[in-house]
Design a protein around this motif. Structure first.
Motif, PDB file in Angstrom:
ATOM      1  N   LEU A  63       0.744  -1.205  -0.021  1.00  0.00           N
ATOM      2  CA  LEU A  63      -0.140  -0.015   0.055  1.00  0.00           C
ATOM      3  C   LEU A  63       0.887   1.214  -0.090  1.00  0.00           C
ATOM      4  O   LEU A  63       0.465   2.234  -0.738  1.00  0.00           O
ATOM      5  N   PHE A  64       2.090   1.337   0.824  1.00  0.00           N
ATOM      6  CA  PHE A  64       2.826   2.269   0.986  1.00  0.00           C
ATOM      7  C   PHE A  64       3.513   2.600  -0.373  1.00  0.00           C
ATOM      8  O   PHE A  64       3.499   3.696  -1.018  1.00  0.00           O
ATOM      9  N   ARG A  65       4.026   1.382  -1.180  1.00  0.00           N
ATOM     10  CA  ARG A  65       4.525   1.652  -2.543  1.00  0.00           C
ATOM     11  C   ARG A  65       3.611   2.063  -3.413  1.00  0.00           C
ATOM     12  O   ARG A  65       4.102   3.215  -4.060  1.00  0.00           O
ATOM     13  N   ARG A  66       2.417   1.547  -3.334  1.00  0.00           N
ATOM     14  CA  ARG A  66       1.645   2.126  -4.538  1.00  0.00           C
ATOM     15  C   ARG A  66       1.123   3.555  -4.249  1.00  0.00           C
ATOM     16  O   ARG A  66       0.815   4.388  -5.280  1.00  0.00           O
ATOM     17  N   LEU A  71       3.418   9.657  -7.340  1.00  0.00           N
ATOM     18  CA  LEU A  71       3.951  10.605  -7.413  1.00  0.00           C
ATOM     19  C   LEU A  71       4.738  10.641  -8.851  1.00  0.00           C
ATOM     20  O   LEU A  71       5.635  11.681  -9.107  1.00  0.00           O
ATOM     21  N   TYR A  72       4.845   9.486  -9.652  1.00  0.00           N
ATOM     22  CA  TYR A  72       5.527   9.475 -10.851  1.00  0.00           C
ATOM     23  C   TYR A  72       5.030  10.521 -11.863  1.00  0.00           C
ATOM     24  O   TYR A  72       5.656  10.715 -12.574  1.00  0.00           O
ATOM     25  N   ALA A 143       2.233   2.982  10.863  1.00  0.00           N
ATOM     26  CA  ALA A 143       1.263   3.916   9.930  1.00  0.00           C
ATOM     27  C   ALA A 143       0.543   2.982   9.219  1.00  0.00           C
ATOM     28  O   ALA A 143       0.620   1.714   8.781  1.00  0.00           O
ATOM     29  N   ASN A 144      -0.681   3.586   8.457  1.00  0.00           N
ATOM     30  CA  ASN A 144      -1.689   2.853   7.802  1.00  0.00           C
ATOM     31  C   ASN A 144      -1.850   3.832   6.298  1.00  0.00           C
ATOM     32  O   ASN A 144      -1.231   4.802   6.336  1.00  0.00           O
ATOM     33  N   PHE A 148      -0.365   7.140   4.812  1.00  0.00           N
ATOM     34  CA  PHE A 148       0.370   7.108   3.615  1.00  0.00           C
ATOM     35  C   PHE A 148      -0.339   8.102   2.694  1.00  0.00           C
ATOM     36  O   PHE A 148       0.451   8.733   1.797  1.00  0.00           O
ATOM     37  N   ASN A 149      -1.472   8.364   2.740  1.00  0.00           N
ATOM     38  CA  ASN A 149      -2.086   9.222   1.837  1.00  0.00           C
ATOM     39  C   ASN A 149      -1.898  10.677   2.335  1.00  0.00           C
ATOM     40  O   ASN A 149      -1.497  11.554   1.349  1.00  0.00           O
TER      41      ASN A 149
END
Length: 166
Positions: A63-66, A71-72, A143-144, A148-149
Motif C-alpha cells: 500500500l505504501f509503495r503504490r 508521485l511519478y 502507519a496505515n 500514507f495518503n
C-alpha cells in the motif's frame, strides 16, 4: 541519583565519583548498564512481536509503495525504491532521460527548499544528495493508508512547488 555537571580532567576522577555515588566499581557498573540495555532491547522486541508490528509492515508495504508511486506524474520524480516502510524518492532534472541535477541545482532545490518545506508541512524525513538527490522516508511502523495518503499529498504539494524553482 542527581549529579551536578562537572568536567573531569582525568578518567580516574570520574571513576572515583562513580564509586562514591553508586558504591560500585566503574567496570561493574558498565556491565550492569549493558545488562539493563539488553533487557530493554528484549522487552522492545517482545512488544513488537506481541503487537505484530513486523506483520503490519509486511501487510502494508505494498500500500505504501503504490501510494508513493502516484508521485511519478511529477516530472522531477525519477525513481521510487525501497522495501517495508523505508523508501527513497530519487529526484531528477529530466524524468525521461534520468538526467540528474547539478550540484548547485541539487543544493538549491533539496537543501534550499524541499527539506525545509517538507518539515514545515509535517514530514520529518532525510534528504540526501551524495549521489542523486533523494528524499528518504521512514514513517512510523504503525502507519496505515491514512498516513500514507497524507505523506503523498504533502510530498506532491512540495515537489510541485519545487518545479517552479528548477
Amino acid at each position: 541519583m542527581h549529579w551536578n555537571c562537572k568536567v573531569f580532567k582525568r578518567k580516574r576522577d570520574y571513576e572515583i565519583l562513580l564509586l562514591e555515588k553508586t558504591g560500585t566499581e566503574p567496570e561493574k557498573l558498565k556491565k550492569l548498564i549493558n545488562q539493563r540495555k539488553n533487557e530493554d532491547d528484549i522487552k522492545n522486541l517482545d512488544i513488537m512481536e506481541n503487537e505484530k508490528i513486523n506483520e503490519h509492515v509486511r501487510n502494508n508495504e505494498g500500500l505504501f509503495r503504490r501510494t508513493l508511486e502516484k508521485l511519478y506524474d511529477i516530472p522531477i520524480v525519477g525513481n521510487i525504491r525501497g522495501e517495508g516502510f523505508f523508501y527513497g524518492i530519487e529526484l531528477v532534472k529530466n524524468q525521461e532521460t534520468k538526467e540528474s541535477f547539478s550540484a548547485e541545482e541539487s543544493e538549491k532545490i533539496l537543501r534550499g527548499f524541499i527539506s525545509q518545506s517538507l518539515f514545515e508541512n509535517g514530514i520529518y524525513c532525510r534528504t540526501d544528495d551524495r549521489g542523486d538527490p533523494v528524499i528518504q522516508l521512514a514513517p512510523a511502523l504503525i502507519a496505515n493508508q491514512t498516513q500514507f495518503n497524507e505523506i503523498e499529498v504533502i510530498i506532491r504539494k512540495v515537489l510541485s512547488a519545487a518545479l517552479k524553482i528548477v
